[in-house]
Design an enzyme around this catalytic site. Sequence first.
Site, PDB file in Angstrom:
ATOM      1  N   GLU A  65       0.842  -1.202   0.000  1.00 19.04           N
ATOM      2  CA  GLU A  65       0.000   0.000   0.000  1.00 19.04           C
ATOM      3  C   GLU A  65       0.872   1.244   0.000  1.00 19.04           C
ATOM      4  O   GLU A  65       1.903   1.298   0.685  1.00 19.04           O
ATOM      5  CB  GLU A  65      -0.912  -0.006   1.230  1.00 19.04           C
ATOM      6  CG  GLU A  65      -1.916   1.140   1.282  1.00 19.04           C
ATOM      7  CD  GLU A  65      -2.929   0.941   2.403  1.00 19.04           C
ATOM      8  OE1 GLU A  65      -3.367  -0.221   2.619  1.00 19.04           O
ATOM      9  OE2 GLU A  65      -3.276   1.929   3.074  1.00 19.04           O
ATOM     10  N   GLU A 115      -2.523  10.359   3.253  1.00 19.86           N
ATOM     11  CA  GLU A 115      -3.573  10.503   4.249  1.00 19.86           C
ATOM     12  C   GLU A 115      -3.559  11.934   4.769  1.00 19.86           C
ATOM     13  O   GLU A 115      -2.553  12.397   5.311  1.00 19.86           O
ATOM     14  CB  GLU A 115      -3.374   9.526   5.413  1.00 19.86           C
ATOM     15  CG  GLU A 115      -3.546   8.071   5.001  1.00 19.86           C
ATOM     16  CD  GLU A 115      -3.300   7.107   6.137  1.00 19.86           C
ATOM     17  OE1 GLU A 115      -4.085   6.153   6.275  1.00 19.86           O
ATOM     18  OE2 GLU A 115      -2.326   7.311   6.893  1.00 19.86           O
ATOM     19  N   ASP A 145       0.286   5.332   0.581  1.00 21.45           N
ATOM     20  CA  ASP A 145      -0.761   6.183   1.141  1.00 21.45           C
ATOM     21  C   ASP A 145      -0.459   7.672   1.084  1.00 21.45           C
ATOM     22  O   ASP A 145       0.621   8.110   1.486  1.00 21.45           O
ATOM     23  CB  ASP A 145      -0.956   5.872   2.639  1.00 21.45           C
ATOM     24  CG  ASP A 145      -1.571   4.523   2.895  1.00 21.45           C
ATOM     25  OD1 ASP A 145      -2.303   4.029   2.031  1.00 21.45           O
ATOM     26  OD2 ASP A 145      -1.325   3.971   3.985  1.00 21.45           O
TER      27      ASP A 145
END
Length: 259
Positions: free
Chosen positions: A73, A77, A75
């Site tokens: 993953e 955020e 990310d």
Amino acid sequence: MVLANVYNNVAFDYDPYIWRIGWRSELRAGAGFESKQSYGSGFFHMKIKLPDRNTAGVVTAFYLTSKGNNHDELDFEFLGNVEGKPYTLQTNVFVNGQGNREQRITLWFDPTADYHLYGILWNEHQIVFRVDDVPIRVFKNNRNIGVDYPSQPMKIEGSLWDGESWATDGGKTKTDWSYAPFKAQFQGFSINGCPITNDKSLIPQQCYSSSYWWNGQRYWNLDHHQQRKYENVRKTYMHYDYCTDRSRYPIPPPECLHP
């Protein structure tokens, strides 16, 4: 291109140019969308306008992810804050289910006032997170020193969800639900990627072919101009880096010694 995952407590609507996610109740859920296609390398970006006003505890995310417990993953955020205080942008890299590689910066603009471009370049040599074409993070392929590197096909996802337990002041500042609904807007999707047509668990070698522009040698490293921008972000806007957190890592992880 996309599928929408919608829950009872959210509003999700779109036109040909803008996707809007609205989250309107205290039920601990969220809303999001994902690409139908998985990819094995590429350059992925979209324009995002974040929820405004008091967004403490609210997380807006744009990321690539595979499926399963031992997933990969990448990310973006965006961690909400009380009104008048800036958002924090947190990036993270998971490989084979192992994350804990957080870096956090304060953005040099108000991400709620207008759309800004957020992108991830991913090839066999490096992963580069970009904000308005400014590199803010580089994760190099250091398999030669035993550091895992993403090897699974990933989908592109966007979401808006509850991070009240950790996102703002380490979870001390809670969500003020009187400001709901919280709305994030996504625009200008652009995918230049190596599509994975079958249900493969590992990326086929063809996704690293030089026939894809993002695999060309000029994208193996930052150029001089990009490196200067990147170093300025780290010096001026970064306020947390797992590589320098000795309370968590008395001995720095090996990738931190070979940036």
